[in-house]
Scaffold this active site. Structure first.
Site, PDB file in Angstrom:
ATOM      1  N   ARG A 295     -17.757   0.831 -31.555  1.00 24.27           N
ATOM      2  CA  ARG A 295     -18.227  -0.547 -31.692  1.00 24.27           C
ATOM      3  C   ARG A 295     -19.227  -0.682 -32.839  1.00 24.27           C
ATOM      4  O   ARG A 295     -19.257  -1.711 -33.531  1.00 24.27           O
ATOM      5  CB  ARG A 295     -18.836  -1.031 -30.373  1.00 24.27           C
ATOM      6  CG  ARG A 295     -17.775  -1.309 -29.316  1.00 24.27           C
ATOM      7  CD  ARG A 295     -18.350  -1.827 -28.025  1.00 24.27           C
ATOM      8  NE  ARG A 295     -17.285  -2.305 -27.147  1.00 24.27           N
ATOM      9  CZ  ARG A 295     -17.470  -2.727 -25.914  1.00 24.27           C
ATOM     10  NH1 ARG A 295     -18.697  -2.759 -25.398  1.00 24.27           N
ATOM     11  NH2 ARG A 295     -16.461  -3.140 -25.181  1.00 24.27           N
TER      12      ARG A 295
ATOM     13  N   LYS B 147      -3.966  -4.061 -10.006  1.00 19.84           N
ATOM     14  CA  LYS B 147      -3.870  -5.177  -9.083  1.00 19.84           C
ATOM     15  C   LYS B 147      -3.325  -6.462  -9.699  1.00 19.84           C
ATOM     16  O   LYS B 147      -3.783  -6.895 -10.750  1.00 19.84           O
ATOM     17  CB  LYS B 147      -5.248  -5.461  -8.493  1.00 19.84           C
ATOM     18  CG  LYS B 147      -5.810  -4.328  -7.643  1.00 19.84           C
ATOM     19  CD  LYS B 147      -7.158  -4.712  -7.051  1.00 19.84           C
ATOM     20  CE  LYS B 147      -7.699  -3.610  -6.138  1.00 19.84           C
ATOM     21  NZ  LYS B 147      -8.997  -3.989  -5.531  1.00 19.84           N
TER      22      LYS B 147
ATOM     23  N   GLY C 168      -9.563  -3.762 -20.546  1.00 22.00           N
ATOM     24  CA  GLY C 168      -9.543  -2.741 -19.501  1.00 22.00           C
ATOM     25  C   GLY C 168      -9.391  -1.329 -20.016  1.00 22.00           C
ATOM     26  O   GLY C 168     -10.097  -0.904 -20.928  1.00 22.00           O
TER      27      GLY C 168
ATOM     28  N   GLY D 274     -13.225  -8.202 -21.050  1.00 29.75           N
ATOM     29  CA  GLY D 274     -13.113  -9.498 -20.392  1.00 29.75           C
ATOM     30  C   GLY D 274     -12.705 -10.616 -21.319  1.00 29.75           C
ATOM     31  O   GLY D 274     -11.901 -11.491 -20.948  1.00 29.75           O
TER      32      GLY D 274
END
Length: 397
Positions: A37, A198, A355, A378
């Protein structure tokens, strides 16, 4: 994609430029362990310093909940940031108030200062207007280069942009341009590969994608939920059986939109998620009740790889299997390498992020071979879900 200004439209010479960055880097024992980053951030900082701006770097680290937590100080970031930037970076022990004001006042054209963790102040996450005004008083121009924080309506990402002439930094610009090419103005056919555990965490994502892509490839535990919803035996595999109606509704919506859904045809199964366990290949219609589905099988790998050959755009989010535990990484690795090969041949525009995606693609050795891999989590997911990102909306004239 909303219109936004870039650095090309800003006069920054001799001006104080507040740059919101993402320096929320992995750290252990007070030392940065991964500079990815930082390396991506310095493009904007280097350009601004080269254009004689007085560069004031804003960032957060961790979740201190509005309290001063020494272990979450940005001070350890100073040295690796300076090394990546190739110039001295000073540090201020606060991001507002007399300490920050003094540090900024000492800047000369081309200098760079990093201010302390924004989240040491509860007003940051509250998007407090008075706190934003304190930040704005330190600068003449605002640049947001933190796409990964763009889904947060915080003082430094939303309110601050309304108080000063603002623009997107080069990293933010690159992210938005590639996301636009991937879903908003794509070359078709468009494929989306969505993996992970999920369905419940990605309902909005799946609903948005079936309305926009031509092919939806579902892997990981999510695929097990879809298989179970079709009435197949999935043994002891990770799944959300209570989401069966949702899975069927998504398939129905996909059919109405002429969106092809690809689920595993075969799978790698084993009695436990362990690297030394005996595993085998099974048709998804013949999974024993005592087994776990842990990866896609060779037939599915071939099916996905072949289908990608007829696509022009790929959006990738999540692994196809339990890639952290070999041999259940094979499906993710082979399909990722196939996508990378098509990308390098100029046949596919590939954009990935969110993720575990970066880790999965790094494991496959293809991060640098995709068209673009976002380090945002996110924010990348919310963009895929079709949601407005406050940090991006704030840059709209």
């Amino acid at each position: 994609m909303p219109a936004f200004r870039t650095l090309d439209e800003l006069d920054v010479a001799d001006k104080r430029v507040l740059v919101r960055t993402d320096l929320n880097v992995p750290m252990k024992d007070g030392r940065v362990t991964d500079t990815t980053r930082i390396d991506r951030t310095v493009t904007t900082l280097r350009e601004l310093a080269g254009r004689r701006a007085r560069v004031i770097v804003l960032a957060h680290f961790g979740r201190p909940d509005g309290k001063v937590v020494p272990a979450m100080s940005l001070r350890p970031v100073v040295a690796p940031l300076a090394a990546a930037l190739g110039r001295t970076v000073t540090f201020a022990e606060d991001c507002v108030g007399p300490i920050a004001e003094s540090a900024v006042a000492a800047l000369k054209s081309g200098d760079v200062v990093l201010l302390e963790n924004l989240r040491f102040h509860p007003e940051e996450e509250a998007n407090d207007s008075a706190f934003a005004e304190q930040l704005a008083a330190l600068g003449d121009v605002y640049v947001n280069d933190a796409f990964s924080a763009a889904h947060r309506a915080h003082a430094s990402t939303a309110a601050l942009a309304q108080l000063l002439p603002s623009a997107a930094g080069r990293l933010m610009q690159t992210e938005l341009e590639h996301l636009t090419l991937a879903l908003e103005k794509p070359q078709r056919p468009v494929a989306a590969l969505v993996g992970g555990a999920k369905v419940s965490t990605k309902i909005d994502l799946l609903r948005n994608l079936v309305a926009k892509v031509d092919v939806l490839i579902v892997g990981g535990g999510m695929a097990n939920t879809f298989l179970a919803a079709r009435g197949l035996e999935i043994g002891r595999s990770l799944a959300e059986r209570e989401m069966a109606d949702t899975a069927r509704a998504i398939e129905k919506a996909a059919a109405k939109r002429d969106c092809e859904i690809i689920l595993p045809a075969d799978a790698v199964i084993a009695p436990a998620l362990q690297s030394d366990v005996e595993s085998r290949i099974a048709d998804v219609k013949a999974v024993p009740s005592d087994q776990l589905i842990l990866d896609v099988g060779p037939a599915t790998i071939g099916l996905i790889s072949h289908r990608l050959e007829s696509c022009r755009t790929l959006v990738w989010n999540g692994p196809l299997g339990a890639f952290e535990t070999p041999p259940f990484d094979r499906g993710t690795v082979i399909v990722a390498q196939a996508a990378a090969k098509l990308t390098e041949a100029g046949k596919l525009l590939s954009v990935a992020g969110g993720g575990d995606t970066v880790a999965a693609l790094a494991h496959a050795g293809v991060v640098d071979k995709f068209t673009y891999v976002s380090t945002a989590g996110g924010a990348f997911l919310e963009w895929l879900e079709g949601k407005e990102l406050p940090g991006v909306a704030a840059l709209t004239p």
